[in-house]
Design an enzyme around this catalytic site. Structure first.
Site, PDB file in Angstrom:
ATOM      1  N   THR A 156      32.971  38.139  39.771  1.00  0.00           N
ATOM      2  CA  THR A 156      34.345  38.259  39.277  1.00  0.00           C
ATOM      3  C   THR A 156      35.165  37.129  39.915  1.00  0.00           C
ATOM      4  OG1 THR A 156      34.736  39.969  40.953  1.00  0.00           O
ATOM      5  CG2 THR A 156      34.311  40.716  38.713  1.00  0.00           C
ATOM      6  N   LYS A 182      27.672  40.677  44.504  1.00  0.00           N
ATOM      7  CA  LYS A 182      28.934  40.048  44.162  1.00  0.00           C
ATOM      8  C   LYS A 182      30.029  40.669  45.000  1.00  0.00           C
ATOM      9  CE  LYS A 182      31.947  41.371  41.897  1.00  0.00           C
ATOM     10  NZ  LYS A 182      33.257  42.071  42.228  1.00  0.00           N
ATOM     11  N   THR A 193      34.775  46.017  46.904  1.00  0.00           N
ATOM     12  CA  THR A 193      34.553  45.606  45.534  1.00  0.00           C
ATOM     13  C   THR A 193      33.325  44.740  45.552  1.00  0.00           C
ATOM     14  OG1 THR A 193      36.834  45.650  44.881  1.00  0.00           O
ATOM     15  CG2 THR A 193      35.425  44.355  43.534  1.00  0.00           C
ATOM     16  N   GLU A 280      37.958  35.628  49.314  1.00  0.00           N
ATOM     17  CA  GLU A 280      39.050  34.999  48.566  1.00  0.00           C
ATOM     18  C   GLU A 280      39.927  34.164  49.488  1.00  0.00           C
ATOM     19  OE1 GLU A 280      39.333  38.437  45.115  1.00  0.00           O
ATOM     20  OE2 GLU A 280      40.673  38.537  46.841  1.00  0.00           O
ATOM     21  N   ASN A 404      44.926  36.733  44.315  1.00  0.00           N
ATOM     22  CA  ASN A 404      45.191  38.124  43.961  1.00  0.00           C
ATOM     23  C   ASN A 404      46.468  38.277  43.149  1.00  0.00           C
ATOM     24  OD1 ASN A 404      43.136  40.124  45.168  1.00  0.00           O
ATOM     25  ND2 ASN A 404      43.374  38.555  46.729  1.00  0.00           N
ATOM     26  N   SER A 409      45.601  37.532  35.180  1.00  0.00           N
ATOM     27  CA  SER A 409      46.043  36.549  34.173  1.00  0.00           C
ATOM     28  C   SER A 409      44.883  35.660  33.743  1.00  0.00           C
ATOM     29  CB  SER A 409      47.171  35.705  34.738  1.00  0.00           C
ATOM     30  OG  SER A 409      46.764  35.025  35.910  1.00  0.00           O
TER      31      SER A 409
END
Length: 409
Positions: A156, A182, A193, A280, A404, A409
């Site tokens: 993702t 992942k 996640t 991230e 995040n 979007s």
């Protein structure tokens, strides 16, 4: 950019006899990206898993638990990205089960023999019609050597696919352990996640499977944290096809059982650390080790307090040796009888704090030298016992907020 992480070479990912993987583009959320994977398992395969501790768990997690408990013997796995099917109520369960029914029909199985997994945006209806329409193409793509492509398809916000593979000898037979995962955000203890699928052709006694998987998770995915959030969908599943043909492994106390355990844990740790390295916005990979504690549990408690602290993590991002933040985290970790006058703090080879205070020989330029590295070891010595624990984390950067803020979007 990931921290000292590169995409796996597909040639290093050994196929696992009894496991085939097929991948396609189903348009779950975005067009022209691989987002649907099917994994088929040989008859007689054993499957065990551990799942999120989040009480608001996703529909596929609820179904997986139910199907594993049914005793029907899983024969297939279906994974979609782009939609988590979480926060979707009864409708989410219906849609998830519909994908199980559809795949079961193609493979002539019972729906309970299919395990569904989803990852992506929460609180949006699962487009199960697109998933079901994509199943024939995924099945047509089934191959034993599709691990690398599958690692890409389950991503993702990941920037790189994550995969690992090992081989060992058991009873004169070559045994393979290969896995993919992942995850890049909402990563903390008790999983996050993240999805991870590890398969082996080892012959494992049914009574050993769940404890082996739990131990592998506890030593890997339950030792990582990126942002302190626990997701709704995290799952770690291990498949044992039994195709290697050696005598069953009944205990990890035997030499062969210990070797298999080591291989499983090694693969799981490599996958877990890859998730942190690809956190991230991460720019630094940080190992937090707590030694000389009264118990492993309290060592973990201290390690997580440090690894979760936004103040600690932002200081690492800035390469600012504001190391009193680490001591503060140790202090609020929740150990009521902690004696601060016994605590030592090390940053790699630099002895920062001694007996609860600044080490007289510590120089800030030495701390800053370490803080500028892309990989950093933090070691806290509690001097109250013999236990230890290690947690892996990363820094917290501007890009974490950007990623995040723009996720949907």
């Amino acid at each position: 950019m990931p921290v000292n992480l590169s995409a796996p070479d597909p040639k290093t990912l050994h196929p696992v006899p009894g496991v085939k993987l097929g991948i396609t583009m189903a348009g779950v959320r975005k067009a022209n990206r691989r987002d649907l994977s099917v994994i088929t398992l040989a008859e007689g395969s054993q499957v065990a898993g551990v799942f999120t501790s989040n009480r608001f768990c996703a529909a596929p997690v609820q179904l997986c638990r139910k199907h594993l408990a049914s005793g029907t013997g899983p024969r297939a796995i279906v994974i979609n990205t782009g939609n988590a099917n979480a926060g979707t109520g009864e409708d989410g369960l219906v849609r998830a089960f519909s994908t199980c029914v559809a795949l079961a029909r193609h493979l002539e199985l019972a729906p309970e023999q299919v395990l569904p997994f989803s990852t992506g945006v929460i609180m949006e209806p699962l487009p199960n019609d697109r998933i079901e329409a994509g199943l024939p193409a995924a099945l047509a793509d089934l191959k034993e050597d599709n691990w690398g492509v599958a690692a890409e398809a389950i991503m993702t916000t990941d920037t790189l696919p994550k995969a690992a593979s090992r081989q060992l000898r058991i009873g004169g037979k070559t045994v393979t352990v290969t896995g993919i995962s992942k995850g890049a955000g909402m990563i903390r203890p008790n999983m996050a996640t993240m999805l991870s699928f590890v398969a082996t052709d080892a012959v494992i006694a049914p009574a050993l499977m769940q404890s082996l998987v739990r131990e592998a998770a506890d030593l890997s995915f339950n030792r990582i944290t990126i942002d302190g959030d626990t997701s709704t969908n995290d799952s770690f599943v291990v498949v044992a096809t039994g195709q290697a043909g050696h005598a069953p492994i009944t205990s990890v106390d035997s030499a062969e059982g210990a070797a298999l355990r080591e291989a499983l844990v090694s693969v799981a740790q490599q996958l877990a650390q890859a998730i942190v390295r690809d956190g991230e916005g991460a720019t630094k990979f940080i190992t937090v080790q707590v030694d000389a504690g009264g118990s492993e549990a309290e060592c973990q408690q201290v390690a997580y307090a440090i690894a979760h602290s936004p103040l600690v993590k932002t200081a690492f991002f800035a390469s600012d040796p504001n190391l009193g933040r680490i001591l503060a985290a140790v202090g609020y970790a929740g150990i009521a009888d902690l004696d601060q006058t016994k605590i030592d703090l090390f940053l790699d080879d630099v002895h920062v704090a001694k007996q609860g205070g600044r080490n007289p020989s510590y120089r800030e330029e030495d701390g800053q030298r370490v803080m500028k590295q892309s990989e950093i070891d933090v070691r806290v010595v509690l001097n109250r016992g013999t236990a230890s624990a290690t947690v892996w984390t990363c820094d917290l950067s501007y890009d974490y907020v950007k990623i995040n803020a723009d996720y949907r979007s």
